[in-house]
Scaffold this active site. Structure first.
Site, PDB file in Angstrom:
ATOM      1  CG  HIS A   1      -4.698  42.418  -5.765  1.00  0.00           C
ATOM      2  ND1 HIS A   1      -4.631  43.152  -4.876  1.00  0.00           N
ATOM      3  CD2 HIS A   1      -4.428  41.132  -5.272  1.00  0.00           C
ATOM      4  CE1 HIS A   1      -4.166  42.796  -3.651  1.00  0.00           C
ATOM      5  NE2 HIS A   1      -4.103  41.452  -3.923  1.00  0.00           N
TER       6      HIS A   1
ATOM      7  CG  ASP B   1      -4.126  33.297  -5.682  1.00  0.00           C
ATOM      8  OD1 ASP B   1      -3.191  32.615  -5.180  1.00  0.00           O
ATOM      9  OD2 ASP B   1      -4.878  33.881  -5.199  1.00  0.00           O
TER      10      ASP B   1
HETATM   11  N1  CMC Z   1     -12.143  38.922 -14.400  1.00  0.00           N
HETATM   12  C1  CMC Z   1     -12.825  39.918 -15.087  1.00  0.00           C
HETATM   13  N2  CMC Z   1     -13.218  41.097 -14.507  1.00  0.00           N
HETATM   14  C2  CMC Z   1     -12.916  41.435 -13.518  1.00  0.00           C
HETATM   15  C3  CMC Z   1     -12.111  40.609 -12.823  1.00  0.00           C
HETATM   16  C4  CMC Z   1     -11.644  39.455 -13.317  1.00  0.00           C
HETATM   17  N3  CMC Z   1     -10.674  38.420 -12.687  1.00  0.00           N
HETATM   18  N4  CMC Z   1     -11.681  41.093 -11.512  1.00  0.00           N
HETATM   19  C5  CMC Z   1     -12.308  42.509 -11.588  1.00  0.00           C
HETATM   20  N5  CMC Z   1     -13.052  42.431 -12.787  1.00  0.00           N
HETATM   21  C6  CMC Z   1     -13.681  43.582 -13.186  1.00  0.00           C
HETATM   22  C7  CMC Z   1     -15.015  43.812 -12.222  1.00  0.00           C
HETATM   23  O1  CMC Z   1     -16.220  43.051 -13.193  1.00  0.00           O
HETATM   24  C8  CMC Z   1     -15.108  45.290 -12.161  1.00  0.00           C
HETATM   25  O2  CMC Z   1     -15.920  45.626 -13.289  1.00  0.00           O
HETATM   26  P1  CMC Z   1     -16.931  46.885 -13.536  1.00  0.00           P
HETATM   27  O3  CMC Z   1     -15.930  48.234 -12.786  1.00  0.00           O
HETATM   28  O4  CMC Z   1     -17.369  47.019 -14.836  1.00  0.00           O
HETATM   29  O5  CMC Z   1     -17.993  46.695 -12.337  1.00  0.00           O
HETATM   30  C9  CMC Z   1     -13.824  45.923 -12.081  1.00  0.00           C
HETATM   31  O6  CMC Z   1     -13.111  44.882 -12.731  1.00  0.00           O
HETATM   32  C10 CMC Z   1     -13.363  45.938 -10.782  1.00  0.00           C
HETATM   33  O7  CMC Z   1     -13.467  44.649 -10.048  1.00  0.00           O
HETATM   34  P2  CMC Z   1     -13.947  44.585  -8.601  1.00  0.00           P
HETATM   35  O8  CMC Z   1     -14.870  43.380  -8.255  1.00  0.00           O
HETATM   36  O9  CMC Z   1     -14.959  45.946  -8.225  1.00  0.00           O
HETATM   37  O10 CMC Z   1     -12.665  44.837  -7.703  1.00  0.00           O
HETATM   38  P3  CMC Z   1     -12.434  44.526  -6.163  1.00  0.00           P
HETATM   39  O11 CMC Z   1     -11.433  45.245  -5.790  1.00  0.00           O
HETATM   40  O12 CMC Z   1     -13.544  44.465  -5.341  1.00  0.00           O
HETATM   41  O13 CMC Z   1     -12.143  42.680  -6.479  1.00  0.00           O
HETATM   42  C11 CMC Z   1     -10.891  40.980  -6.729  1.00  0.00           C
HETATM   43  C12 CMC Z   1     -10.814  42.289  -6.538  1.00  0.00           C
HETATM   44  C13 CMC Z   1      -9.562  40.145  -6.575  1.00  0.00           C
HETATM   45  C14 CMC Z   1     -11.747  40.178  -5.684  1.00  0.00           C
HETATM   46  C15 CMC Z   1     -11.207  40.757  -8.035  1.00  0.00           C
HETATM   47  O14 CMC Z   1     -10.492  41.041  -9.040  1.00  0.00           O
HETATM   48  C16 CMC Z   1     -11.738  39.296  -8.536  1.00  0.00           C
HETATM   49  O15 CMC Z   1     -12.628  38.697  -8.285  1.00  0.00           O
HETATM   50  N6  CMC Z   1     -10.479  38.472  -9.117  1.00  0.00           N
HETATM   51  C17 CMC Z   1     -10.549  37.095  -9.381  1.00  0.00           C
HETATM   52  C18 CMC Z   1     -10.487  36.410  -8.054  1.00  0.00           C
HETATM   53  C19 CMC Z   1      -8.899  36.251  -7.771  1.00  0.00           C
HETATM   54  O16 CMC Z   1      -8.024  36.114  -8.689  1.00  0.00           O
HETATM   55  N7  CMC Z   1      -8.609  36.669  -6.426  1.00  0.00           N
HETATM   56  C20 CMC Z   1      -7.149  36.444  -5.799  1.00  0.00           C
HETATM   57  C21 CMC Z   1      -6.814  37.928  -5.264  1.00  0.00           C
HETATM   58  S1  CMC Z   1      -4.933  37.965  -4.946  1.00  0.00           S
HETATM   59  C22 CMC Z   1      -4.719  36.767  -3.710  1.00  0.00           C
HETATM   60  C23 CMC Z   1      -5.381  36.972  -2.341  1.00  0.00           C
HETATM   61  O17 CMC Z   1      -5.465  38.239  -1.929  1.00  0.00           O
HETATM   62  O18 CMC Z   1      -6.186  35.987  -1.800  1.00  0.00           O
END
Ligand code: CMC
Length: 427
Positions: free
Chosen positions: A305, A362
């Site tokens: 998140h 989720d």
């Molecule tokens: N599985 C594997 N690696 C992950 C995941 C995951 N679910 N989420 C983040 N990472 C890694 C990502 O690869 C990155 O690694 P690095 O620093 O080596 O590049 C690091 O963790 C930080 O991730 P980010 O993408 O820079 O973080 P963000 O804040 O931009 O993204 C997120 C947040 C929710 C989009 C992401 O965690 C994600 O894609 N999760 C899966 C989708 C999900 O469950 N979304 C629902 C969010 S809660 C409900 C809502 O708000 O709608």
């Protein structure tokens, strides 16, 4: 403690006030930055930018705390109802019994859709994704309820807000009915907000539908857990759309469109699909390895998140609710065991520990919704239904904010500099 931040830019030192909220990080007020220095800040994804002042919802991502108007989400999920939380978000305080009854009556009176909207559904293909239908129908409300689109009139704003909260279950249930080829059901206002939604979704005109109180309670709790979540992508979309003075129905349609994406509301659908694809606990390590592989775009859906760097407090309630629903329905979907083991394995894996990736709301919601009988395509539509109250409360807050301006971010331009047009025969 300093109450200004000093910034050195070539040839100039400037100072900016530091503003404090009631709780949470202070913010540096850089509104005068461009005027004083000719420079913008650069913050793709708004990771360090507070876009507005808000008194609705507070998240402490490190501690895993979520408060609505100061009340912890765990307490609201345990003791409150979705109608009460809706009142709280819209009005700032919990209602007394009379206020709650009056609010429920008002919402109940707005549950029906204009009859012509039923015809509107028939323009969609039967296999349309319910989010496509939700988006289209919510936007179309602006063509049906002209008497509540004057955003300068607080009364009209409130009527539009009530209409949106009341009609969203009807719209979502009709999207489902249309996809399975069953007749639309009119709302039955003897039932609760949530009971009514369950009946419109799963009932048929040929038989009486009896609402299962355990499912009603679980569903109501799921709605509470999704009601609002600070300045997330869809809420920011609603605010941005609304900042131009667009009508509330159009703004909510924009929010629904944003919510649809798999990184946001679409994650509940993606999470269950992923758990089903994993299928058996033995296959979990393979998927964990894929999630950690930089060269593989796969991510553990329902994990991670932007704000929570701790267990999402909504996921805690969701996990508990799975058990209640399974007991009530006497089902035991093996996918829950896969989810539990996947969670445990990920939480003990250095990659997830180091990056502070925990289950989010989720991760378990799909398991419950599927047990209740919703197809995966409906999951995000249910999220949209519940988040509507958050969107309208945030939209109302923005419109009444005297500091409100049209949202207009700037950019770091990296395209070509000015050049002369070359006629096609000379290129
Ligand atoms: N599985 C594997 N690696 C992950 C995941 C995951 N679910 N989420 C983040 N990472 C890694 C990502 O690869 C990155 O690694 P690095 O620093 O080596 O590049 C690091 O963790 C930080 O991730 P980010 O993408 O820079 O973080 P963000 O804040 O931009 O993204 C997120 C947040 C929710 C989009 C992401 O965690 C994600 O894609 N999760 C899966 C989708 C999900 O469950 N979304 C629902 C969010 S809660 C409900 C809502 O708000 O709608």
């Amino acid at each position: 403690m300093s109450d200004t931040a000093k910034l050195q830019v070539p040839g100039k030192d400037v100072e900016y006030p530091i503003l404090s909220g009631s709780v949470g990080p202070d913010v540096i007020d850089i509104r005068k930055l461009y005027g004083q220095t000719g420079k913008f800040t650069y913050d793709p994804g708004f990771t360090s930018t507070a876009s507005c002042e808000s008194g609705l919802t507070y998240i402490d991502g490190d501690e895993g705390i979520l408060l609505h108007r100061g009340y912890p989400i765990g307490q609201l999920a345990e003791h409150s109802s979705f109608m009460e939380v809706s009142y709280l978000l819209l009005n700032g305080e919990l209602p007394n019994q009379d206020e709650l009854t009056a609010f429920e009556n008002t919402i109940t009176r707005h549950t029906m859709l204009h009859e012509q909207l039923a015809t509107f559904y028939r323009g969609f293909r039967r296999d349309a994704h319910p989010m496509a239908v939700m988006c289209g129908v919510a936007g179309a409300l602006s063509a049906f309820y002209h008497d509540s689109t004057d955003i300068t009139d607080p009364k009209q704003r409130m009527i539009a807000s009530h209409r949106l909260i009341a009609k969203m279950p009807t719209i979502a249930a009709m999207a489902y009915k249309y996809s399975v080829g069953q007749p639309f059901l009119y709302p039955d206002n003897k039932l609760s907000y949530t009971g009514n939604f369950l009946r419109m979704t799963f009932g048929v005109p040929a038989e009486e539908y009896v609402v299962n109180p355990v499912i009603e309670k679980a569903m109501d709790r799921i709605f509470i857990l999704h009601a609002d979540h600070e300045q997330n992508a869809s809420t920011s979309t609603v605010r941005l759309a609304g900042s131009s003075g667009a009508n509330p129905f159009a703004c909510i349609a924009a929010g629904i469109a944003c919510l649809w994406g798999p990184a946001h509301g679409g994650a509940n659908e993606a999470a269950l699909n992923m758990l089903r694809e994993i299928g058996r606990p033995e296959r979990i390590p393979e998927y964990i390895a894929r999630a950690k592989d930089k060269n593989d775009p796969f991510r553990l859906m329902g994990f991670g998140h932007r704000v929570y760097k701790n267990y999402d407090p909504r996921a805690t309630v969701m996990q508990k609710t799975v058990r209640e629903v399974f007991d009530a329905l006497k089902v035991n979907d093996p996918v829950f065991e896969v989810a539990l083991q996947l969670e445990e394995m990920a939480l003990n894996d250095p990659y997830f520990i180091e990056k502070k990736l925990f289950p989010n709301v989720d991760f378990y919601s799909g398991v419950i919704l599927s047990a209740i009988g919703f197809p995966t395509t409906m999951f995000t539509a249910l999220f949209a239904l519940a988040r509507t109250v958050g969107w309208v409360a945030q939209w109302n807050e923005m419109i009444s904010d005297p500091e409100q301006k049209i949202g207009r971010p700037r950019q770091l331009y990296t395209g070509p500099v000015q050049r002369d047009y070359v006629p096609v025969e000379k290129r």
